[in-house]
Design a protein around this motif. Sequence first.
Motif, mmCIF file in Angstrom:
data_model
loop_
_atom_site.group_PDB
_atom_site.id
_atom_site.type_symbol
_atom_site.label_atom_id
_atom_site.label_comp_id
_atom_site.label_asym_id
_atom_site.label_seq_id
_atom_site.Cartn_x
_atom_site.Cartn_y
_atom_site.Cartn_z
ATOM 1 N N ILE A 193 19.863 10.545 52.262
ATOM 2 C CA ILE A 193 18.884 11.605 51.982
ATOM 3 C C ILE A 193 17.644 11.455 52.857
ATOM 4 O O ILE A 193 17.247 12.381 53.573
ATOM 5 C CB ILE A 193 18.476 11.616 50.492
ATOM 6 N N GLY A 194 17.014 10.293 52.780
ATOM 7 C CA GLY A 194 15.760 10.092 53.496
ATOM 8 C C GLY A 194 15.904 10.271 54.992
ATOM 9 O O GLY A 194 15.077 10.921 55.640
ATOM 10 N N TYR A 195 16.988 9.741 55.542
ATOM 11 C CA TYR A 195 17.230 9.843 56.985
ATOM 12 C C TYR A 195 17.399 11.299 57.402
ATOM 13 O O TYR A 195 16.785 11.764 58.370
ATOM 14 C CB TYR A 195 18.476 9.030 57.333
ATOM 15 N N ALA A 196 18.232 12.039 56.675
ATOM 16 C CA ALA A 196 18.489 13.441 57.021
ATOM 17 C C ALA A 196 17.230 14.291 56.872
ATOM 18 O O ALA A 196 16.950 15.146 57.720
ATOM 19 C CB ALA A 196 19.614 13.991 56.153
ATOM 20 N N LEU A 197 16.477 14.079 55.813
ATOM 21 C CA LEU A 197 15.277 14.887 55.603
ATOM 22 C C LEU A 197 14.206 14.578 56.650
ATOM 23 O O LEU A 197 13.473 15.478 57.081
ATOM 24 C CB LEU A 197 14.726 14.664 54.192
ATOM 25 N N ASP A 198 14.128 13.321 57.069
ATOM 26 C CA ASP A 198 13.176 12.972 58.132
ATOM 27 C C ASP A 198 13.520 13.700 59.429
ATOM 28 O O ASP A 198 12.635 14.206 60.129
ATOM 29 C CB ASP A 198 13.180 11.455 58.374
ATOM 30 N N ILE A 199 14.807 13.749 59.751
ATOM 31 C CA ILE A 199 15.246 14.470 60.956
ATOM 32 C C ILE A 199 14.884 15.947 60.846
ATOM 33 O O ILE A 199 14.317 16.535 61.778
ATOM 34 C CB ILE A 199 16.771 14.310 61.152
ATOM 35 N N ASP A 211 8.290 29.439 58.665
ATOM 36 C CA ASP A 211 7.260 28.892 59.552
ATOM 37 C C ASP A 211 7.084 27.385 59.352
ATOM 38 O O ASP A 211 6.395 26.731 60.147
ATOM 39 C CB ASP A 211 5.920 29.610 59.345
ATOM 40 N N LYS A 212 7.694 26.838 58.315
ATOM 41 C CA LYS A 212 7.653 25.394 58.095
ATOM 42 C C LYS A 212 8.915 24.968 57.345
ATOM 43 O O LYS A 212 9.607 25.812 56.756
ATOM 44 C CB LYS A 212 6.399 25.000 57.308
ATOM 45 N N PRO A 213 9.259 23.677 57.350
ATOM 46 C CA PRO A 213 10.497 23.225 56.700
ATOM 47 C C PRO A 213 10.534 23.564 55.215
ATOM 48 O O PRO A 213 9.495 23.594 54.542
ATOM 49 C CB PRO A 213 10.472 21.708 56.902
ATOM 50 N N TYR A 214 11.735 23.825 54.741
ATOM 51 C CA TYR A 214 11.944 24.064 53.309
ATOM 52 C C TYR A 214 13.171 23.271 52.879
ATOM 53 O O TYR A 214 14.282 23.504 53.375
ATOM 54 C CB TYR A 214 12.151 25.546 53.005
ATOM 55 N N VAL A 215 12.968 22.327 51.955
ATOM 56 C CA VAL A 215 14.022 21.409 51.528
ATOM 57 C C VAL A 215 14.437 21.682 50.087
ATOM 58 O O VAL A 215 13.616 21.673 49.163
ATOM 59 C CB VAL A 215 13.548 19.943 51.643
ATOM 60 N N MET A 216 15.725 21.939 49.919
ATOM 61 C CA MET A 216 16.345 21.936 48.605
ATOM 62 C C MET A 216 17.110 20.617 48.465
ATOM 63 O O MET A 216 17.744 20.162 49.417
ATOM 64 C CB MET A 216 17.325 23.104 48.452
ATOM 65 N N LYS A 291 12.383 9.829 36.106
ATOM 66 C CA LYS A 291 13.295 9.873 37.240
ATOM 67 C C LYS A 291 12.965 11.044 38.163
ATOM 68 O O LYS A 291 12.979 10.910 39.392
ATOM 69 C CB LYS A 291 14.736 9.995 36.746
ATOM 70 N N CYS A 292 12.646 12.186 37.576
ATOM 71 C CA CYS A 292 12.277 13.358 38.369
ATOM 72 C C CYS A 292 11.013 13.081 39.182
ATOM 73 O O CYS A 292 10.939 13.428 40.372
ATOM 74 C CB CYS A 292 12.078 14.565 37.451
ATOM 75 N N LYS A 293 10.062 12.454 38.554
ATOM 76 C CA LYS A 293 8.812 12.124 39.246
ATOM 77 C C LYS A 293 9.091 11.192 40.426
ATOM 78 O O LYS A 293 8.538 11.367 41.527
ATOM 79 C CB LYS A 293 7.833 11.466 38.271
ATOM 80 N N GLU A 294 9.977 10.237 40.217
ATOM 81 C CA GLU A 294 10.337 9.292 41.280
ATOM 82 C C GLU A 294 10.992 10.018 42.460
ATOM 83 O O GLU A 294 10.662 9.753 43.629
ATOM 84 C CB GLU A 294 11.297 8.254 40.703
ATOM 85 N N ILE A 295 11.899 10.936 42.161
ATOM 86 C CA ILE A 295 12.590 11.692 43.217
ATOM 87 C C ILE A 295 11.605 12.571 43.984
ATOM 88 O O ILE A 295 11.646 12.653 45.216
ATOM 89 C CB ILE A 295 13.719 12.539 42.598
ATOM 90 N N LYS A 296 10.715 13.226 43.259
ATOM 91 C CA LYS A 296 9.719 14.076 43.917
ATOM 92 C C LYS A 296 8.833 13.268 44.856
ATOM 93 O O LYS A 296 8.548 13.677 45.991
ATOM 94 C CB LYS A 296 8.855 14.772 42.875
ATOM 95 N N GLU A 297 8.372 12.111 44.396
ATOM 96 C CA GLU A 297 7.482 11.286 45.203
ATOM 97 C C GLU A 297 8.198 10.743 46.435
ATOM 98 O O GLU A 297 7.615 10.660 47.519
ATOM 99 C CB GLU A 297 6.933 10.127 44.360
ATOM 100 N N LEU A 298 9.475 10.399 46.282
ATOM 101 C CA LEU A 298 10.228 9.783 47.365
ATOM 102 C C LEU A 298 10.651 10.776 48.436
ATOM 103 O O LEU A 298 10.556 10.496 49.643
ATOM 104 C CB LEU A 298 11.462 9.076 46.788
ATOM 105 N N TYR A 299 11.096 11.980 47.998
ATOM 106 C CA TYR A 299 11.701 12.916 48.949
ATOM 107 C C TYR A 299 10.899 14.199 49.168
ATOM 108 O O TYR A 299 11.206 14.958 50.083
ATOM 109 C CB TYR A 299 13.114 13.273 48.485
ATOM 110 N N GLN A 300 9.908 14.468 48.338
ATOM 111 C CA GLN A 300 9.043 15.649 48.497
ATOM 112 C C GLN A 300 9.840 16.954 48.641
ATOM 113 O O GLN A 300 9.585 17.746 49.570
ATOM 114 C CB GLN A 300 8.126 15.459 49.705
ATOM 115 N N PRO A 301 10.792 17.225 47.764
ATOM 116 C CA PRO A 301 11.577 18.464 47.900
ATOM 117 C C PRO A 301 10.742 19.689 47.531
ATOM 118 O O PRO A 301 9.862 19.622 46.671
ATOM 119 C CB PRO A 301 12.723 18.266 46.902
ATOM 120 N N ASP A 302 11.028 20.799 48.182
ATOM 121 C CA ASP A 302 10.415 22.068 47.791
ATOM 122 C C ASP A 302 11.132 22.672 46.588
ATOM 123 O O ASP A 302 10.556 23.501 45.881
ATOM 124 C CB ASP A 302 10.476 23.051 48.963
ATOM 125 N N GLU A 303 12.373 22.240 46.383
ATOM 126 C CA GLU A 303 13.186 22.798 45.305
ATOM 127 C C GLU A 303 14.234 21.773 44.897
ATOM 128 O O GLU A 303 14.854 21.132 45.745
ATOM 129 C CB GLU A 303 13.861 24.082 45.795
#
Length: 330
Positions: A193-199, A211-216, A291-303
Motif C-alpha cells: 500500500i505505502g509503496y504504491a501510494l507514494d508512487i 488537479d491533485k491525487p485522489y486515493v481510494m 484501527k480506522c484512525k491508524e489507517i487514516k494517519e498511515l495512508y491519508q486516503p481521500d476515501e
Amino acid sequence: MTKVSILNLIPKFNDETLKDAYDRAVKLAQFADNADFTRYWVAEHHNSPGVLGAATDTVLCHLLNHTSKIIVGAGGVMLPNHTPFQVAERYGTLEALFPGRVDFGIGRAPGTDIETAKLIYRNTYQKEAFKQTIIDLLTYMSDEGKNLKSAPYPGVGSEVPVVILGSSETSAYIAAELGLPYSFAGHFAPNTIGYALDIYRSKFKPSKYLDKPYVMLGVTCNIAKTKEDADRLEQQAISIFLQINNVTQERAEFFKIDPDNAPEYTSMQKFLIRTSRGLSINGDIDVARDKCKEIKELYQPDELIGASYIAEEDKLIDNFKYFEDIVLND
C-alpha cells in the motif's frame, strides 16, 4: 474529511437462493442511498458460485433502478475481458439512463482463474498497452469520439468518471501519468500500500479529470456494537477468507459457521490467517475506531471503501452504519 463507500462482491451462501443474494445487495444499496456514502461498487468476478457480480453492468442497472441518488459503479471493469469500445457503449448507456450516477474502476486482472480467463480473455495487457487502452476508452467517452469512424454510441460524450484500480506499483504509475483517481485494493494486498501510494502521489500529473491525487483505499469491515458480537463476525470473516482462498473446500457457494463451534484450523490455515489477510477495520466500535484512525494517519486516503461478507441483512447494515460513522466522524 475522508469519504466513505461500499464495495459489494454480492456473496451467495449455500442456504439461500440467487434472488436472496441479489435482494440483500439491493437492501444494502438502499441503505447506502439514504445515508452519506459516496458510492456503491460491485466487483466483477467469474466462475464463482459464491460471488455474483459476473454480469456487472446488468447488476448495476438493477441497483440503480432501486436507488435514487448514490453513485453506483463497477469496482471494477476487468479490462482484459472487454473491449474499450464495449465498455464505453455499456457504461454510456447506464449514464444516459441514470445521469450523474454512474462511474467505474478499471482493472488489469481477469477477475477469475486461469482456465476461465482463457474463455473470456480478449487481451493480456502489459503496462504501456494497458495505459493506451485506457486512453482509448477515455477518448471514446469524450466529445472527440464523435470524430471516429466507428464510435460507441451512446457512450460518446458521456464522460463517465473512471478510476484506476490496482494492487501494485504498475497501476499506481498509470493512474499518476493519466491524472486519474486511484483505488488501491488494501483489502487483499496490504503489503504494498505505502509503496504504491507514494508512487501515485509523487508522480501524479494534473489533468482535466483531477488537479491533485485522489486515493481510494479498500478495506474489509466487520464491526459490531459489542466485543462478543464482533468476535462472532470475526469468526465468520476468517471462515470466508479461507473459503475464498480454497483452503477449506473446492469452489462452492459460501457456507456459514457456528462461531460457538468453529473448527480448529490447520497449521497452513493459521499461516494464511496470520500472513495474508488484507487491511481491515474489524472489532467492536471502539476497536474499529482506533484501527480506522491508524489507517487514516498511515495512508491519508481521500476515501475508504469497505467490503464485507456478512450474511445476515441486519448485521450487515449495522456493520456499515458503524463503518460510516467511524470514517466520517473520527
